[in-house]
Design a protein around this motif. Sequence first.
Motif, PDB file in Angstrom:
ATOM      1  N   GLN A  31       0.822  -1.210   0.000  1.00  0.00           N
ATOM      2  CA  GLN A  31       0.000   0.000   0.000  1.00  0.00           C
ATOM      3  C   GLN A  31       0.862   1.268   0.000  1.00  0.00           C
ATOM      4  OE1 GLN A  31      -3.336   0.458  -0.374  1.00  0.00           O
ATOM      5  NE2 GLN A  31      -3.350  -1.727  -0.831  1.00  0.00           N
ATOM      6  N   HIS A  35       0.635   4.064  -3.016  1.00  0.00           N
ATOM      7  CA  HIS A  35       0.259   5.451  -2.747  1.00  0.00           C
ATOM      8  C   HIS A  35       1.461   6.397  -2.670  1.00  0.00           C
ATOM      9  CE1 HIS A  35      -3.943   4.469  -2.190  1.00  0.00           C
ATOM     10  NE2 HIS A  35      -3.569   3.434  -1.452  1.00  0.00           N
ATOM     11  N   SER A  46      -6.891   2.892   2.295  1.00  0.00           N
ATOM     12  CA  SER A  46      -6.414   1.506   2.196  1.00  0.00           C
ATOM     13  C   SER A  46      -5.092   1.312   2.934  1.00  0.00           C
ATOM     14  CB  SER A  46      -6.291   1.071   0.736  1.00  0.00           C
ATOM     15  OG  SER A  46      -5.397   1.914   0.036  1.00  0.00           O
ATOM     16  N   LEU A  47      -4.249   2.342   2.938  1.00  0.00           N
ATOM     17  CA  LEU A  47      -2.994   2.264   3.693  1.00  0.00           C
ATOM     18  C   LEU A  47      -3.272   2.318   5.189  1.00  0.00           C
ATOM     19  CD1 LEU A  47       0.043   2.154   4.055  1.00  0.00           C
ATOM     20  CD2 LEU A  47       0.139   4.602   3.502  1.00  0.00           C
ATOM     21  N   ALA A  50      -4.435  -1.087   6.219  1.00  0.00           N
ATOM     22  CA  ALA A  50      -3.336  -2.057   6.244  1.00  0.00           C
ATOM     23  C   ALA A  50      -2.449  -1.840   7.466  1.00  0.00           C
ATOM     24  CB  ALA A  50      -2.513  -1.960   4.957  1.00  0.00           C
ATOM     25  N   SER A 100      -8.845  -5.200   7.039  1.00  0.00           N
ATOM     26  CA  SER A 100      -8.260  -4.881   5.737  1.00  0.00           C
ATOM     27  C   SER A 100      -9.326  -4.494   4.719  1.00  0.00           C
ATOM     28  CB  SER A 100      -7.464  -6.075   5.201  1.00  0.00           C
ATOM     29  OG  SER A 100      -6.343  -6.313   6.013  1.00  0.00           O
TER      30      SER A 100
END
Length: 133
Positions: A31, A35, A46-47, A50, A100
């Motif tokens: 991720q 990004h 999303s990061l 994670a 996640s």
Amino acid sequence: MDVMASAQAAALWVGLHLILLLVLSVLVVRQRRLHGVVFGDGDAPSLIQAIRAFGNATEYVPAGLIGLAVLAVAGAPPMVVHIVGVTLFLGRVAHAVGLSRSGEASMPRSVGVTLTWIAYLSAAVALVFYAIP
């Protein structure tokens, strides 16, 4: 009790949990690259997810693994070590999958935390039991 068999059972679950932590770490790195974020979370959802999935696992897994190791050393039967190990592992996998996929409450996260707490409680009770001569 066969301490060696209990130690082998603990080794299995420690190894699997280390693989889980490695996978979660790789997902964070993936991720970050996606990004272009070297430090922090770059406000990328999303990061952030994670990072939290990995962070949450690192918050819960070590104490669980200590419990497994001490159970093995204390002479708990391998089946006890396996039951605690599989419960913790399934809980951590379910929680990581849920976290996640979404930062919101979800069934996998709920199942994951419940299984993790069951593993903690089971290990704690068993450890107290095996500590009393």
